[in-house]
Write a protein that holds these residues in place. Structure first.
Motif, PDB file in Angstrom:
ATOM      1  N   TYR A  44      44.724  55.604  31.112  1.00 53.51           N
ATOM      2  CA  TYR A  44      43.439  56.259  30.854  1.00 53.51           C
ATOM      3  C   TYR A  44      43.586  57.305  29.742  1.00 53.51           C
ATOM      4  CZ  TYR A  44      39.286  59.135  31.814  1.00 53.51           C
ATOM      5  OH  TYR A  44      38.123  59.855  31.719  1.00 53.51           O
ATOM      6  N   ALA A  45      44.660  58.117  29.833  1.00 55.58           N
ATOM      7  CA  ALA A  45      44.912  59.121  28.800  1.00 55.58           C
ATOM      8  C   ALA A  45      45.155  58.467  27.445  1.00 55.58           C
ATOM      9  CB  ALA A  45      46.113  59.989  29.190  1.00 55.58           C
ATOM     10  N   TRP A  46      45.870  57.341  27.465  1.00 48.84           N
ATOM     11  CA  TRP A  46      46.142  56.624  26.214  1.00 48.84           C
ATOM     12  C   TRP A  46      44.846  56.091  25.585  1.00 48.84           C
ATOM     13  CZ3 TRP A  46      45.475  51.538  24.545  1.00 48.84           C
ATOM     14  CH2 TRP A  46      46.135  51.190  23.363  1.00 48.84           C
ATOM     15  N   VAL A  47      43.950  55.570  26.418  1.00 47.54           N
ATOM     16  CA  VAL A  47      42.663  55.068  25.914  1.00 47.54           C
ATOM     17  C   VAL A  47      41.846  56.210  25.317  1.00 47.54           C
ATOM     18  CG1 VAL A  47      40.439  54.072  26.593  1.00 47.54           C
ATOM     19  CG2 VAL A  47      42.562  53.081  27.462  1.00 47.54           C
ATOM     20  N   LEU A  48      41.823  57.367  25.989  1.00 47.02           N
ATOM     21  CA  LEU A  48      41.069  58.517  25.494  1.00 47.02           C
ATOM     22  C   LEU A  48      41.564  58.968  24.126  1.00 47.02           C
ATOM     23  CD1 LEU A  48      40.591  60.771  28.664  1.00 47.02           C
ATOM     24  CD2 LEU A  48      38.870  59.385  27.501  1.00 47.02           C
TER      25      LEU A  48
END
Length: 277
Positions: free
Chosen positions: A76-80
């Motif tokens: 999720y952090a990587w997508v953000l």
């Protein structure tokens, strides 16, 4: 050794992430394109490190890393951060990028410092201690920035009084002109606000991990957010309402008094910062 190396990389990412957010915040306030470019470069480094780690993890597990909570948090952090880089490059929506990365930073901090994902108990305890250390360090640095801001506001008020009383002497010239004093006061506040925000995020994560029984309405937590809101109002009035001069200097002085009370008095009545008692 590999686990410890990955932990150090994650901590480096947290530090770089925090620096990038601060620079984006400065750019948002001052339309500073140089700060924006540096922030984009730092965020790109964070994204590259995240991507490498994600790729290595997929090679090790031979699956897409979303099956557990902590895998999902990391992805999720990587997508953000991926989409924030695209938005920053194509659309120039700096306000959106700043807040998206505040969320991304929070997720990365949770993923890095929460001990559930760490197999070694000693490693988990060390990470929690390091989380607390970073939280306190960033809070103190933000307080230092606010202190400088207060000093410049105080000098502004003194200079303003001397000019009003028409005391033309050497002391008047040595204080500096009003515009410069006001600008420096604003700059240090602009640096302190994102640092305090990131410190509060890390502090709340530490609370959830180590002090789950402490109330969310603990006096220290509430007072810290009140302090953040006051300085946020100061920046809002300066940027959006274009307020300047003596009223703004007085507000900044009052904000520092709240900071002083928060640091020296509130902690004594708090269950959160029990080591200050």
């Amino acid at each position: 050794m590999f686990e410890q190396g990955m932990t150090r990389i994650h901590e480096l990412m947290i530090i770089l992430y925090a620096l990038a957010i601060m620079l984006y915040f400065i750019d948002f306030l001052n339309q500073n394109r140089k700060a924006n470019k540096i922030a984009f470069s730092i965020l790109s480094i964070v994204w590259a490190l995240q991507t490498i780690f994600l790729f290595l993890y997929m090679l090790e597990t031979r699956r897409f890393p979303v099956l557990t909570l902590f895998e999902g948090l990391y992805f999720y952090a990587w997508v953000l951060i991926t989409f924030s880089l695209v938005i920053n490059r194509l659309l120039r929506m700096d306000f959106t990028v700043f807040f998206v990365n505040v969320i991304g930073f929070s997720i990365m901090a949770i993923h890095t410092f929460t001990p559930v994902q760490i197999e070694s108990e000693a490693m988990a305890e060390r990470l929690i201690s390091e989380l607390l250390l970073i939280h306190i360090t960033m809070a103190i640095l933000s307080y230092a920035a606010f202190s400088f801001s207060f000093i410049f506001s105080l000098l502004y008020l003194l200079q303003h009084r001397l000019l009003k009383m028409k005391k033309w002497n050497q002391r008047l010239w040595r204080l500096g002109d009003l515009e410069k004093l006001e600008r420096f006061s604003y700059v240090f506040s602009a640096v302190g606000v994102p640092m305090l925000l990131l410190s509060l995020i890390l502090g709340l994560i530490w609370k959830v991990i180590t002090l789950p029984d402490v109330s969310w309405f603990d006096v220290k937590i509430v007072a810290s957010f009140i302090l953040l809101i006051i300085y946020g109002v100061y920046l809002y009035l300066k940027i959006r309402r274009e307020m300047y001069g003596k009223p703004l200097a007085l507000l900044n002085t009052a904000a520092f008094l709240v900071l002083f009370i928060n640091f020296f008095l509130v902690s004594r009545f708090s269950s959160f910062h029990f080591w200050y008692s």
